[in-house]
Design a protein around this motif. Structure first.
Motif, PDB file in Angstrom:
ATOM      1  N   LYS B  45     -40.137 -25.192   5.496  1.00 39.57           N
ATOM      2  CA  LYS B  45     -40.210 -23.795   5.694  1.00 39.57           C
ATOM      3  C   LYS B  45     -41.483 -23.516   4.766  1.00 39.57           C
ATOM      4  O   LYS B  45     -42.313 -22.307   5.467  1.00 39.57           O
ATOM      5  CB  LYS B  45     -39.083 -23.077   4.986  1.00 39.57           C
ATOM      6  N   LEU B  48     -44.766 -24.608   6.728  1.00 39.76           N
ATOM      7  CA  LEU B  48     -44.995 -23.801   7.845  1.00 39.76           C
ATOM      8  C   LEU B  48     -45.251 -22.253   7.576  1.00 39.76           C
ATOM      9  O   LEU B  48     -45.440 -21.250   8.352  1.00 39.76           O
ATOM     10  CB  LEU B  48     -43.673 -23.720   9.073  1.00 39.76           C
ATOM     11  N   ARG B  71     -51.564 -24.701  10.843  1.00 42.29           N
ATOM     12  CA  ARG B  71     -50.458 -24.901  11.974  1.00 42.29           C
ATOM     13  C   ARG B  71     -51.238 -25.127  13.320  1.00 42.29           C
ATOM     14  O   ARG B  71     -50.371 -25.426  14.353  1.00 42.29           O
ATOM     15  CB  ARG B  71     -49.379 -23.902  11.946  1.00 42.29           C
ATOM     16  N   TYR B  76     -43.094 -27.996  15.746  1.00 47.22           N
ATOM     17  CA  TYR B  76     -41.898 -27.811  14.877  1.00 47.22           C
ATOM     18  C   TYR B  76     -40.712 -27.926  15.634  1.00 47.22           C
ATOM     19  O   TYR B  76     -40.780 -26.948  16.608  1.00 47.22           O
ATOM     20  CB  TYR B  76     -42.436 -26.619  13.990  1.00 47.22           C
ATOM     21  N   SER B  96     -44.616 -21.359  25.038  1.00 49.47           N
ATOM     22  CA  SER B  96     -45.001 -22.147  23.701  1.00 49.47           C
ATOM     23  C   SER B  96     -46.663 -22.414  23.966  1.00 49.47           C
ATOM     24  O   SER B  96     -47.140 -22.390  22.924  1.00 49.47           O
ATOM     25  CB  SER B  96     -44.337 -23.433  23.629  1.00 49.47           C
ATOM     26  N   ALA B 143     -40.808 -28.310  23.237  1.00 50.45           N
ATOM     27  CA  ALA B 143     -41.772 -27.035  23.057  1.00 50.45           C
ATOM     28  C   ALA B 143     -42.696 -27.519  21.712  1.00 50.45           C
ATOM     29  O   ALA B 143     -43.894 -27.354  21.814  1.00 50.45           O
ATOM     30  CB  ALA B 143     -41.002 -25.785  22.647  1.00 50.45           C
TER      31      ALA B 143
END
Lengths: 279, 234
Positions: B45, B48, B71, B76, B96, B143
């Motif tokens: 976490k 990200l 990112r 993910y 996505s 995705a």
């Protein structure tokens, strides 16, 4: 793969927010019921109305009714807007879209701005369609088109922006239903404050104050202070509705008040969401 | 590809991650292991930017994890991924792709390949609310693969899958590794990790107990599970 531009991401998030809300069955049902109710109101234009024993002209009936309906729709749209907004953040979190979006090279401000834009656009469209139906009915009844009605509707859209921002911010801190109730309380207090302020400005109100000399003035000054400081949602509605008919100039202060609140809420919301843990 | 320097995360008095420093090289297949509450998901976490470290710095591909640009090339897959139930798997993949800035034609081309890759051909146009947990897992992985990421972060990617599904995902991840993708894997499936990962780090109570190559960790006839239990319990 090229990195998308910041504003295009905002519009993509807004587009998906709009589409997701429109897909909700409850949203479709609310819209259909509202549109049908407004459409049925056309029967009111056909009645005979007497005031002090005198029959009102068809034009007077149309103006008055269209104004009353204008306020009902504008207030109803704020209510619907608060209902839509209160669950958006939670739903995105529960359905995984929040982590899906923020795991991509997308800033939190882009996500929040996109959400606000999507919800605002939907609420404005909702209200504008209902107001357009009334414009259509009134135009048919008076045999003249009233563009000011639609302009007034667009001015009320800033109230919807306020509601979206307020409920979004509150839903980050409170349970959804509490966020909704707080927003509803803000609207009701605005209605009360405007009512008392208008009364205090009227001839009757002035006379009452003069009669009760010392007791009321301090109370009235409180309401006056509230009128200027509290989010003036109902004042904006009244200002916008002054464009319909022959009420004269539109008071600008309530609109400035709501826009200032929108700015403040927007900044606080972005700052709050920047530090929010994503689960 | 990933750098953590003295990273600490505290939730009130609880220290979820305690001064962890580690790095994951480009093309490495890295496993983050530990019992529940060890701090693995917190690290993911923080990578990200879902939550910010209390102290320390972390970067992905040389960019601070606080920046959205870090990112750009990250895919993910969350633990227990969720997809809006009113969408189809295909719509989710296209969303996505669009959020990554891909053109529609490009997204459709890649989407078709990915649907086949994750074994969901024929089910992509049905609503997500008809999918099993394993099917959602596969679309979630799909995705994550959109946009050909350089780094894939997978939090328990095989939970909810049947043994055949687990094997298929393992083979898929092995083929991605062959293509040079860096993979960070959070997993409890130690036997799977042992088979496919290059390097592993073992954590407990927010602390890093060990970080080494799998071949160095497993010695003297021990399995990864033996080492894991010895370190965590000891």
């Amino acid at each position: 793969m090229k990195t998308p531009k910041a504003h295009s991401i905002v519009f993509i998030v807004a587009k998906y927010t709009f589409a997701d809300e429109v897909r909700q069955k409850s949203m479709i049902v609310i819209f259909l019921i509202s549109a049908l109710s407004v459409f049925l109101l056309r029967e009111c234009y056909k009645g005979d109305y007497m005031v002090n024993g005198q029959a009102l002209s068809a034009d007077a009936i149309a103006w008055t009714l269209s104004k009353v309906i204008f306020h009902i729709i504008a207030a109803g749209a704020m209510f619907i807007s608060a209902l839509l907004t209160m669950r958006v953040f939670k739903r995105d979190r529960d359905e995984g879209m929040l982590s899906c979006i923020l795991a991509k090279p997308i800033g939190r401000w882009q996500y929040v701005t996109g959400k606000i834009l999507g919800l605002w656009a939907l609420s404005v469209l909702f209200m504008f369609i209902l107001h357009s139906i009334v414009t259509f009915i009134t135009s048919l009844s008076m045999k003249t088109f009233i563009p000011a009605y639609l302009v007034a509707s667009l001015i009320c859209s800033f109230n919807l922006l306020f509601v979206v921002l307020a409920v979004f911010l509150l839903s980050l801190m409170l349970p959804d239903i509490a966020a909704f109730l707080c927003a509803a309380a803000i609207g009701l207090i605005s209605l009360a404050v405007n009512g008392i302020y208008s009364l205090s400005q009227s001839q009757m109100g002035q006379a009452m104050m003069q009669q009760s000399a010392g007791a009321i003035p301090s109370g009235v000054s409180w309401w006056k202070a509230l009128y200027y400081c509290w989010p003036n949602l109902f004042g904006t509605q009244l200002s916008a509705s002054s464009l319909i008919g022959t009420d004269g100039g539109m008071p600008v202060y309530p609109l400035i008040n709501v826009l200032l609140y929108c700015l403040i809420l927007g900044v606080v919301l972005l700052r709050r969401f920047r530090n929010e843990d994503i689960v | 590809m990933i750098e953590l320097h003295e990273v600490t995360k505290q939730y009130g008095s609880l220290t979820a991650v305690d001064r962890i420093s580690l790095s994951v090289g480009r093309g490495e297949y890295f496993a983050l292991l530990g019992p529940n509450g060890a701090g693995k998901t917190t690290i993911v976490k923080m990578l990200l930017d879902f939550t910010r470290p209390t102290a320390g710095t972390m970067s992905v591909d040389g960019i601070s994890s606080k920046e959205p640009a870090s990112r750009t090339a990250v895919g993910y897959l969350a633990e227990n991924p969720r997809i809006p139930p009113n969408l189809t798997g295909w719509q989710y993949l296209l969303r996505s792709a669009e959020l990554l800035g891909m053109r529609r034609t490009e997204a459709i081309d890649q989407g078709e390949k990915i649907v086949e890759l994750v074994g969901m051909k024929g089910r992509e146009h049905t609503k997500v609310n008809t999918y099993s947990r394993g099917m959602i897992q596969r679309f979630g992985l799909g995705a994550a693969l959109m946009g050909n990421p350089k780094l894939l972060i997978l939090d328990e990617p095989t939970s909810g899958l049947d043994p055949i599904g687990i094997r298929e995902i393992r083979l898929l991840l092995e083929s991605l590794k062959q293509q040079g993708m860096t993979i960070l894997l959070n997993s409890h499936f130690l036997s799977e990790v042992e088979k496919i990962c290059d390097t592993a780090a073992i954590m407990n109570s927010g602390r890093l107990l060990l970080k080494d190559s799998i071949s160095s960790i497993i010695k003297d006839g021990e399995t990864l599970e033996d080492v894991f239990v010895r370190l965590v319990k000891g």
